[in-house]
Design a protein around this motif. Structure first.
Motif, PDB file in Angstrom:
ATOM      1  N   SER A 395       4.099 -11.937  -4.600  1.00  0.00           N
ATOM      2  CA  SER A 395       4.882 -11.763  -3.371  1.00  0.00           C
ATOM      3  C   SER A 395       6.176 -11.021  -3.659  1.00  0.00           C
ATOM      4  N   GLN A 396       6.813 -11.330  -4.792  1.00  0.00           N
ATOM      5  CA  GLN A 396       8.036 -10.623  -5.160  1.00  0.00           C
ATOM      6  C   GLN A 396       7.757  -9.143  -5.385  1.00  0.00           C
ATOM      7  N   SER A 397       6.628  -8.842  -6.005  1.00  0.00           N
ATOM      8  CA  SER A 397       6.263  -7.453  -6.290  1.00  0.00           C
ATOM      9  C   SER A 397       6.027  -6.667  -5.010  1.00  0.00           C
ATOM     10  N   VAL A 398       5.293  -7.273  -4.075  1.00  0.00           N
ATOM     11  CA  VAL A 398       4.986  -6.584  -2.815  1.00  0.00           C
ATOM     12  C   VAL A 398       6.266  -6.336  -2.019  1.00  0.00           C
ATOM     13  N   LEU A 399       7.111  -7.359  -1.893  1.00  0.00           N
ATOM     14  CA  LEU A 399       8.327  -7.208  -1.096  1.00  0.00           C
ATOM     15  C   LEU A 399       9.309  -6.237  -1.747  1.00  0.00           C
ATOM     16  N   ALA A 400       9.302  -6.187  -3.077  1.00  0.00           N
ATOM     17  CA  ALA A 400      10.202  -5.270  -3.781  1.00  0.00           C
ATOM     18  C   ALA A 400       9.852  -3.815  -3.495  1.00  0.00           C
ATOM     19  N   LYS A 401       8.609  -3.541  -3.151  1.00  0.00           N
ATOM     20  CA  LYS A 401       8.200  -2.170  -2.850  1.00  0.00           C
ATOM     21  C   LYS A 401       8.969  -1.601  -1.658  1.00  0.00           C
ATOM     22  N   ILE A 402       9.368  -2.493  -0.725  1.00  0.00           N
ATOM     23  CA  ILE A 402      10.042  -2.041   0.496  1.00  0.00           C
ATOM     24  C   ILE A 402      11.526  -1.791   0.270  1.00  0.00           C
ATOM     25  N   GLN A 403      12.131  -2.533  -0.643  1.00  0.00           N
ATOM     26  CA  GLN A 403      13.584  -2.550  -0.768  1.00  0.00           C
ATOM     27  C   GLN A 403      14.098  -1.396  -1.628  1.00  0.00           C
ATOM     28  N   THR A 404      14.104  -0.214  -1.070  1.00  0.00           N
ATOM     29  CA  THR A 404      14.597   0.959  -1.798  1.00  0.00           C
ATOM     30  C   THR A 404      16.095   1.154  -1.607  1.00  0.00           C
ATOM     31  N   GLY A 405      16.628   0.525  -0.557  1.00  0.00           N
ATOM     32  CA  GLY A 405      18.052   0.698  -0.276  1.00  0.00           C
ATOM     33  C   GLY A 405      18.347   1.889   0.615  1.00  0.00           C
ATOM     34  N   GLN A 406      17.306   2.623   1.033  1.00  0.00           N
ATOM     35  CA  GLN A 406      17.488   3.769   1.937  1.00  0.00           C
ATOM     36  C   GLN A 406      16.560   3.568   3.126  1.00  0.00           C
ATOM     37  N   LEU A 407      17.130   3.510   4.327  1.00  0.00           N
ATOM     38  CA  LEU A 407      16.365   3.170   5.511  1.00  0.00           C
ATOM     39  C   LEU A 407      15.130   4.047   5.688  1.00  0.00           C
ATOM     40  N   SER A 408      15.283   5.347   5.508  1.00  0.00           N
ATOM     41  CA  SER A 408      14.146   6.245   5.735  1.00  0.00           C
ATOM     42  C   SER A 408      13.009   5.941   4.768  1.00  0.00           C
ATOM     43  N   ASP A 409      13.361   5.699   3.498  1.00  0.00           N
ATOM     44  CA  ASP A 409      12.337   5.370   2.506  1.00  0.00           C
ATOM     45  C   ASP A 409      11.764   3.981   2.751  1.00  0.00           C
ATOM     46  N   ALA A 411      11.506   2.453   5.582  1.00  0.00           N
ATOM     47  CA  ALA A 411      10.630   2.532   6.750  1.00  0.00           C
ATOM     48  C   ALA A 411       9.292   3.163   6.396  1.00  0.00           C
ATOM     49  N   ALA A 412       9.319   4.163   5.547  1.00  0.00           N
ATOM     50  CA  ALA A 412       8.082   4.836   5.157  1.00  0.00           C
ATOM     51  C   ALA A 412       7.187   3.908   4.336  1.00  0.00           C
ATOM     52  N   VAL A 413       7.790   3.197   3.384  1.00  0.00           N
ATOM     53  CA  VAL A 413       7.019   2.266   2.560  1.00  0.00           C
ATOM     54  C   VAL A 413       6.456   1.142   3.418  1.00  0.00           C
ATOM     55  N   PHE A 414       7.282   0.624   4.333  1.00  0.00           N
ATOM     56  CA  PHE A 414       6.847  -0.454   5.216  1.00  0.00           C
ATOM     57  C   PHE A 414       5.662   0.001   6.066  1.00  0.00           C
ATOM     58  N   SER A 415       5.773   1.182   6.640  1.00  0.00           N
ATOM     59  CA  SER A 415       4.688   1.717   7.466  1.00  0.00           C
ATOM     60  C   SER A 415       3.413   1.887   6.650  1.00  0.00           C
ATOM     61  N   ASN A 416       3.572   2.352   5.427  1.00  0.00           N
ATOM     62  CA  ASN A 416       2.414   2.563   4.565  1.00  0.00           C
ATOM     63  C   ASN A 416       1.743   1.241   4.196  1.00  0.00           C
ATOM     64  N   LEU A 417       2.565   0.208   3.917  1.00  0.00           N
ATOM     65  CA  LEU A 417       2.012  -1.099   3.578  1.00  0.00           C
ATOM     66  C   LEU A 417       1.183  -1.680   4.718  1.00  0.00           C
ATOM     67  N   PHE A 418       1.570  -1.357   5.943  1.00  0.00           N
ATOM     68  CA  PHE A 418       0.839  -1.856   7.109  1.00  0.00           C
ATOM     69  C   PHE A 418      -0.101  -0.810   7.700  1.00  0.00           C
ATOM     70  N   SER A 419      -0.363   0.229   6.928  1.00  0.00           N
ATOM     71  CA  SER A 419      -1.332   1.256   7.331  1.00  0.00           C
ATOM     72  C   SER A 419      -1.020   1.847   8.702  1.00  0.00           C
ATOM     73  N   GLY A 420       0.274   1.932   9.046  1.00  0.00           N
ATOM     74  CA  GLY A 420       0.681   2.526  10.308  1.00  0.00           C
ATOM     75  C   GLY A 420       0.305   1.725  11.537  1.00  0.00           C
ATOM     76  N   GLN A 421      -0.017   0.441  11.364  1.00  0.00           N
ATOM     77  CA  GLN A 421      -0.467  -0.369  12.507  1.00  0.00           C
ATOM     78  C   GLN A 421       0.686  -0.941  13.326  1.00  0.00           C
ATOM     79  N   LEU A 422       1.921  -0.856  12.809  1.00  0.00           N
ATOM     80  CA  LEU A 422       3.070  -1.395  13.521  1.00  0.00           C
ATOM     81  C   LEU A 422       3.969  -0.279  14.028  1.00  0.00           C
ATOM     82  N   GLU A 423       4.814  -0.630  14.996  1.00  0.00           N
ATOM     83  CA  GLU A 423       5.828   0.311  15.479  1.00  0.00           C
ATOM     84  C   GLU A 423       6.763   0.690  14.316  1.00  0.00           C
ATOM     85  N   PRO A 424       7.424   1.827  14.386  1.00  0.00           N
ATOM     86  CA  PRO A 424       8.333   2.227  13.306  1.00  0.00           C
ATOM     87  C   PRO A 424       9.459   1.203  13.105  1.00  0.00           C
ATOM     88  N   ALA A 425       9.859   1.027  11.866  1.00  0.00           N
ATOM     89  CA  ALA A 425      10.974   0.135  11.542  1.00  0.00           C
ATOM     90  C   ALA A 425      12.296   0.841  11.810  1.00  0.00           C
TER      91      ALA A 425
END
Length: 486
Positions: A395-409, A411-425
């Motif tokens: 769980s730490q590994s998966v969540l760490a993938k999102i925390q780049t510290g840059q909103l645009s990045d 958001a992109a990682v988050f969208s990719n993790l959910f295969s684009g099924q959610l609204e943009p972050a």
């Protein structure tokens, strides 16, 4: 042998097989040594000990008592009682207390919660406890077990009596007269205490679902059978409300008149409104209706766990009436409050009993049912679920993938993790896990459990159906992560 028993969000937790007499003795000794180092306990002091209804609790209470005696103090056996009742007793007597409980987790696990004379140990105290190096008196032990089973003295009922009196004295006489209330008893340590308080305030009380074995009731992830039971009981007995708690009675379950369980973070808002608090502290996972209601001058968001809520409450200096609550429903009172000429003393630890009492009286005051009272809050609905056996490291590994510290990045990682099924972050909060606000004002919050190998998901939306559907979508994707990233 490596110690597998660790501090979680509140107290130490572990498998019963790992919580040997020797381990529990050592943690207790370290706690007492820490108190001595900060001058919070002195020679001859008493230490209150209590526990829940788990099968392993009496053995662990005995190990705790052995450590108290061996350290030169006197154990007080407060019996099997709610965690907040034991904490209240300790505060009133200015003594430390130790509660043996695993709260809502299964019976094959247990835990110990430590309280200083002024209340719960906080995160900095945990580090102080771990820094101690207690010398075990091996003469007491046969390998990992104590030789004796009678270190705990005779039961002293004062703590339980004081807790009951707290509410019978504060709320008006016969305040609940005319109400027909069900108490889902299961294996809650408050299963006899709750009917005493409710009937003492004038309600007609029906005990329901008493169990002869421990049942794991998690107020944040309510079992399907408990959802169905509440609806069935409500209709069968024409109940105004059903009330229950988790195992150690610091987290409530409260239903409306239809047997629908209230979310704990919504219940917390109603309690804070009834008590007319000025400032509220609550974890980042709680429903955003607390801000949208505009009922409080100040709302502080914290990490998940009562120690963080307590620290936040203590940090507020410009409010007279301060409280807090968690998404699990536990309510904390940092200052005294009044109702007419009566005062309720502060109790800065999670408490279950105060929640249904305040909600029932708030509904009566507004001349509304509980379901109608809920509709006075902003339309925000939350849903939570979890995946068990989801390794902490994963769980730490998966969540760490999102925390780049840059909103645009991010958001992109988050969208990719959910295969684009959610609204943009559109925004991220990393206070505890990853809490994401989407473009349509929906919220997805992911975090690893602090007590077990689980990945939890909290969702919020404009309707309950949508919050549930969003949660189900996220849980499906989390299952895929478990396979993909394991």
């Amino acid at each position: 042998m490596k110690n597998k028993v660790k501090f979680g969000t509140s107290g130490i937790r572990g498998l019963v097989s790992d919580m040997t007499d020797k381990v529990c003795y050592a943690y207790t000794l370290a706690f007492l040594d820490y108190l001595r180092s900060i001058n919070a306990i002195h020679a001859g002091h008493t230490v209150g000990i209590g526990g829940d209804l788990r099968s392993s609790t009496p053995r662990i209470m005995n190990a705790v008592a052995a450590a108290v005696i061996d350290a030169g103090y006197q154990p007080v056996n407060c019996g099997l009682l709610p965690t907040p009742a034991l904490t209240l007793y300790g505060i009133s007597q200015s003594i430390p207390t130790i509660m043996v409980t695993g709260s809502h987790i299964p019976d094959d696990r247990n835990g110990i919660k430590f309280n200083k004379p002024e209340g719960e140990v906080l995160k900095q105290d945990e580090q102080g406890i771990l820094a101690q190096d207690p010398m075990l008196n091996n003469a007491l032990f046969n390998d990992q077990s104590l030789f004796k089973e009678d270190y705990l003295p005779a039961f002293n009922p004062l703590a339980e009596q004081q807790y009951i009196t707290r509410y019978l004295d504060f709320f008006p006489e016969n305040a609940l007269a005319g109400l027909r209330l069900g108490v889902y008893q299961h294996s809650s340590v408050a299963r006899d205490l709750l009917p005493t308080i409710l009937s003492g305030l004038g309600a007609e009380v029906l005990p329901l679902g008493r169990a002869d074995h421990f049942i794991s009731v998690d107020t944040e992830a309510i079992r399907e059978e408990d959802i169905l039971l509440a609806r069935q009981w409500s209709e069968q007995y024409a109940l105004d409300c059903i009330i229950s708690t988790d195992g150690d009675a610091d987290r409530p379950l409260v239903s409306d008149e239809h047997g629908e369980w209230l979310r704990g973070d919504v219940a917390g808002i109603l309690v804070a409104q009834f008590l007319q608090l000025d400032a509220v502290a609550t974890p980042v996972s709680s429903n955003s209706a607390v801000e949208k209601s505009a009922s409080f001058a100040q709302v502080l968001r914290t990490r998940i766990g009562s120690p963080y809520v307590i620290s936040a409450m203590q940090s507020i200096s410009d409010a007279k009436k301060i409280g807090g609550y968690e998404a699990n429903g536990g309510f904390l009172l940092n200052t005294s409050v009044s109702l007419g000429a009566k005062q309720l003393a502060a109790l800065p630890t999670r408490d279950a009993v105060i929640v249904p009492l305040c909600i029932l009286l708030a509904a009566q005051k507004a001349k509304l049912s509980i379901a109608a009272l809920l509709k006075t809050l902003p339309e925000r609905y939350t849903f939570s679920d979890r995946i068990k056996d989801f390794a902490t490291e994963l769980s730490q590994s998966v969540l760490a993938k999102i925390q780049t510290g840059q909103l645009s990045d991010d958001a992109a990682v988050f969208s990719n993790l959910f295969s684009g099924q959610l609204e943009p972050a559109v925004s991220f909060n990393f206070t505890d896990g990853v809490r994401v606000t989407l473009a349509n004002d929906e919220i997805v919050h992911l975090r690893g459990s602090g007590n077990a190998p689980e990945l939890r998901c909290y969702t919020e939306a404009g309707s309950y159906v949508r919050a549930q559907a969003l949660n189900e979508l996220c849980i499906q994707q989390m299952h895929r992560w478990k396979v993909t990233y394991a």
